[in-house]
Design a protein around this motif. Sequence first.
Motif, PDB file in Angstrom:
ATOM      1  N   ARG A  98      64.203  91.117 -46.655  1.00 54.65           N
ATOM      2  CA  ARG A  98      64.444  91.529 -45.276  1.00 54.65           C
ATOM      3  C   ARG A  98      65.669  92.437 -45.226  1.00 54.65           C
ATOM      4  O   ARG A  98      66.545  92.346 -46.097  1.00 54.65           O
ATOM      5  CB  ARG A  98      64.659  90.312 -44.369  1.00 54.65           C
ATOM      6  CG  ARG A  98      63.412  89.456 -44.179  1.00 54.65           C
ATOM      7  CD  ARG A  98      63.744  88.177 -43.422  1.00 54.65           C
ATOM      8  NE  ARG A  98      62.572  87.370 -43.135  1.00 54.65           N
ATOM      9  CZ  ARG A  98      61.897  87.373 -42.003  1.00 54.65           C
ATOM     10  NH1 ARG A  98      62.296  88.158 -41.006  1.00 54.65           N
ATOM     11  NH2 ARG A  98      60.840  86.606 -41.823  1.00 54.65           N
ATOM     12  N   SER A  99      65.759  93.261 -44.186  1.00 55.68           N
ATOM     13  CA  SER A  99      66.870  94.206 -44.096  1.00 55.68           C
ATOM     14  C   SER A  99      67.282  94.397 -42.645  1.00 55.68           C
ATOM     15  O   SER A  99      66.550  94.069 -41.717  1.00 55.68           O
ATOM     16  CB  SER A  99      66.495  95.553 -44.716  1.00 55.68           C
ATOM     17  OG  SER A  99      65.422  96.150 -43.991  1.00 55.68           O
ATOM     18  N   GLY A 100      68.484  94.944 -42.454  1.00 52.78           N
ATOM     19  CA  GLY A 100      69.000  95.310 -41.139  1.00 52.78           C
ATOM     20  C   GLY A 100      69.801  96.588 -41.260  1.00 52.78           C
ATOM     21  O   GLY A 100      70.387  96.869 -42.311  1.00 52.78           O
ATOM     22  N   THR A 101      69.827  97.410 -40.210  1.00 52.52           N
ATOM     23  CA  THR A 101      70.513  98.703 -40.270  1.00 52.52           C
ATOM     24  C   THR A 101      71.487  98.863 -39.114  1.00 52.52           C
ATOM     25  O   THR A 101      71.368  98.196 -38.083  1.00 52.52           O
ATOM     26  CB  THR A 101      69.499  99.865 -40.232  1.00 52.52           C
ATOM     27  OG1 THR A 101      68.756  99.800 -39.011  1.00 52.52           O
ATOM     28  CG2 THR A 101      68.551  99.807 -41.413  1.00 52.52           C
ATOM     29  N   VAL A 102      72.446  99.750 -39.316  1.00 51.41           N
ATOM     30  CA  VAL A 102      73.375 100.129 -38.262  1.00 51.41           C
ATOM     31  C   VAL A 102      73.710 101.611 -38.445  1.00 51.41           C
ATOM     32  O   VAL A 102      73.757 102.118 -39.582  1.00 51.41           O
ATOM     33  CB  VAL A 102      74.656  99.264 -38.310  1.00 51.41           C
ATOM     34  CG1 VAL A 102      75.458  99.519 -39.581  1.00 51.41           C
ATOM     35  CG2 VAL A 102      75.528  99.497 -37.083  1.00 51.41           C
ATOM     36  N   VAL A 103      73.902 102.282 -37.333  1.00 50.49           N
ATOM     37  CA  VAL A 103      74.293 103.705 -37.371  1.00 50.49           C
ATOM     38  C   VAL A 103      75.806 103.786 -37.261  1.00 50.49           C
ATOM     39  O   VAL A 103      76.415 103.186 -36.373  1.00 50.49           O
ATOM     40  CB  VAL A 103      73.628 104.493 -36.232  1.00 50.49           C
ATOM     41  CG1 VAL A 103      74.164 105.923 -36.184  1.00 50.49           C
ATOM     42  CG2 VAL A 103      72.115 104.499 -36.407  1.00 50.49           C
ATOM     43  N   ILE A 104      76.425 104.520 -38.174  1.00 54.22           N
ATOM     44  CA  ILE A 104      77.867 104.782 -38.140  1.00 54.22           C
ATOM     45  C   ILE A 104      78.070 106.206 -37.622  1.00 54.22           C
ATOM     46  O   ILE A 104      77.657 107.175 -38.263  1.00 54.22           O
ATOM     47  CB  ILE A 104      78.507 104.630 -39.532  1.00 54.22           C
ATOM     48  CG1 ILE A 104      78.210 103.239 -40.090  1.00 54.22           C
ATOM     49  CG2 ILE A 104      80.010 104.875 -39.462  1.00 54.22           C
ATOM     50  CD1 ILE A 104      78.659 103.064 -41.530  1.00 54.22           C
ATOM     51  N   HIS A 105      78.671 106.297 -36.446  1.00 57.34           N
ATOM     52  CA  HIS A 105      78.906 107.611 -35.841  1.00 57.34           C
ATOM     53  C   HIS A 105      80.356 108.019 -36.114  1.00 57.34           C
ATOM     54  O   HIS A 105      81.295 107.378 -35.654  1.00 57.34           O
ATOM     55  CB  HIS A 105      78.651 107.567 -34.335  1.00 57.34           C
ATOM     56  CG  HIS A 105      78.914 108.865 -33.644  1.00 57.34           C
ATOM     57  ND1 HIS A 105      78.051 109.930 -33.695  1.00 57.34           N
ATOM     58  CD2 HIS A 105      79.972 109.271 -32.887  1.00 57.34           C
ATOM     59  CE1 HIS A 105      78.546 110.933 -33.006  1.00 57.34           C
ATOM     60  NE2 HIS A 105      79.721 110.569 -32.505  1.00 57.34           N
ATOM     61  N   VAL A 106      80.523 109.096 -36.884  1.00 59.17           N
ATOM     62  CA  VAL A 106      81.853 109.596 -37.246  1.00 59.17           C
ATOM     63  C   VAL A 106      82.178 110.814 -36.377  1.00 59.17           C
ATOM     64  O   VAL A 106      81.426 111.802 -36.366  1.00 59.17           O
ATOM     65  CB  VAL A 106      81.914 109.970 -38.738  1.00 59.17           C
ATOM     66  CG1 VAL A 106      83.297 110.516 -39.088  1.00 59.17           C
ATOM     67  CG2 VAL A 106      81.564 108.777 -39.608  1.00 59.17           C
ATOM     68  N   THR A 107      83.284 110.698 -35.647  1.00 55.85           N
ATOM     69  CA  THR A 107      83.787 111.833 -34.863  1.00 55.85           C
ATOM     70  C   THR A 107      84.970 112.444 -35.616  1.00 55.85           C
ATOM     71  O   THR A 107      85.950 111.745 -35.902  1.00 55.85           O
ATOM     72  CB  THR A 107      84.226 111.384 -33.462  1.00 55.85           C
ATOM     73  OG1 THR A 107      83.111 110.796 -32.775  1.00 55.85           O
ATOM     74  CG2 THR A 107      84.744 112.564 -32.654  1.00 55.85           C
ATOM     75  N   VAL A 108      84.883 113.705 -35.927  1.00 50.68           N
ATOM     76  CA  VAL A 108      85.944 114.387 -36.671  1.00 50.68           C
ATOM     77  C   VAL A 108      86.969 114.942 -35.671  1.00 50.68           C
ATOM     78  O   VAL A 108      86.611 115.693 -34.757  1.00 50.68           O
ATOM     79  CB  VAL A 108      85.366 115.534 -37.531  1.00 50.68           C
ATOM     80  CG1 VAL A 108      86.473 116.175 -38.364  1.00 50.68           C
ATOM     81  CG2 VAL A 108      84.242 115.015 -38.426  1.00 50.68           C
TER      82      VAL A 108
END
Length: 436
Positions: A209-219
Motif C-alpha cells: 500500500r502507498s500514500g502520497t503528498v504534494v510538496i509545493h516549493v515557493t522560491v
Amino acid sequence: MMVRQMSCFVFFLLWQAANGDVSYSFKEEMKRGSHIGNIAKDLNLDSSKLSSRNARVDAAGYRKRYCDINLSTGDLIVADMIDREELCGEKLSCVIKRDLVLENPLELHPFSLHIQDINDNSPQFNEELINIEIRESTGRGARFVIEEAHDADVGQNSVQHYSLKKNDNFVLAVDGNTIELVLDKELDREKQEDINLLLTALDGGSPQRSGTVVIHVTVLDANDNAPVFSQAVYEASLPENSPLDTVVVTVRATDADEGVNGDVTYDFGHVAEDVKEVFSIDRKNGMIKVNGAIDFETVTSYDLRIKAKDGLGLSSYTKVTVEVTDVNDNMPVIYVKSLANPVPENVSPGTEVGIINVQDADSDNNQKVRCSIQQNAPFKLVPSLKNYYSLVTTGQLDRELVSDYNITITATDEGSPPLSSSKTVELSVADINDNP
C-alpha cells in the motif's frame, strides 16, 4: 485432617494455574466463530466435562472476552472481531491475557492471545499539501525536514520506503524516521518560482500500500535558519483527573533569523484526533495544557509530536512524553461467580458454597484488595487463585434455627485514602429429614 486436605486442594489449584499457561497466535479481523485452537486438548482437559464444570472464558471487569470456548469440542473460537490497531495502537506486540475458569473443583488457567497484524492500512501524511519557501540564494546541499508518513500497521506492514518523483532540483535523503528534501541544483527564481514535487510513502505489506503528498516549493528573492528546540525530548508527569487548563509543560524554540523569519509559532505535528481533545497548545508561547479528561485506566502515557515553524515556513520538531500517574479513584467491584443456593443443612464445615471475584481498575497499591464478611454468620472467605475467594461454611447449619442468611461481603483497597464497596449475598438453607 480436614485442614491438611484443604491445603492440598489449594496447592493443586495453584499448580494448575502455574503450569497451564498456553498462548495462541492469530491474525486480526478474523470472523466471529473462527477457530483459534483447542484449549481443552492443550491443557489436557476432559472436553466431555466442560459443560458440567461451567467452563468459560473470563475477563477482568467489563472488558471484552474476544474469544469463547465451545463446550462440546473444547475449541477456542473468535467471539468479537479484533482490530489490532484499535486494541494495541502502534505497539509491535499485541497480547491479550484471559483466563479459562472451571468449577467443581475450581481451576483457573491463564492463556494469552497474540494478535498478528495484517496490512489493512495505507501510509498517510499529516497534510495533503506541504508548503515550503526557499530563498534562491540557498546553496546546494541544503536540507529541509519533511514530516514522515504514518501507517497504523506495525512491523513490515508499516512504512518501509519513500520515493520522490524525478525533478530538476531536489533529491530525497532518508535516515530512519528522518526525511529530508536535499537541494541538488541551485534555484533560480527568474526561471521558476514555483515547484511541485510528489513524495510517495510505501509500506512493506503484501499487497503493498502507498500514500502520497504534494510538496509545493515557493522560491523566494533569502530565511536560512529553522527554529531550534531547547530540548530534543520533553518529559512530564501528570496525575489522572487533573483539572482543565492544568499546565503540562512548556516547549520553547528559538530562531536565529530576524523579523518575520525569526517569529516562531507552535502546533501539534502528527498526533491522533483524540489526543487533541485531551491537550491544547498555545501557538505563541508553546504552553501545553489539559483540555479534556485524563484517565490512567484508559491511557497511561502520551507521546506528542510538536512542530515549531518560523514566519516563512521552516520548521523543526520535538517530542513531548507525558506519563499519567494513577490516583485511587476506583472502588473495588465484587462479582459473585457462582453460588450453591440453597445449601443442605447437613453439609460439613469447610464446604465450598460460592466463588467470589474482586476487581479494582486502579494499579499498584490502589489495586490491592482485602476482602471480608461479617462475623455473625457461619461462613468465611478463603483466598483461592489470583483475586478469587471461596465462600465456605465454618460450622454446622440448622434450617430449623436459621433458614436464610444475608451475607455481606466487604472489599477494601490499599489506596490512600482507601476505597471500599460491599455486596450482600442471600443464601437459603435446604431442609433434610433430620427430626423425628
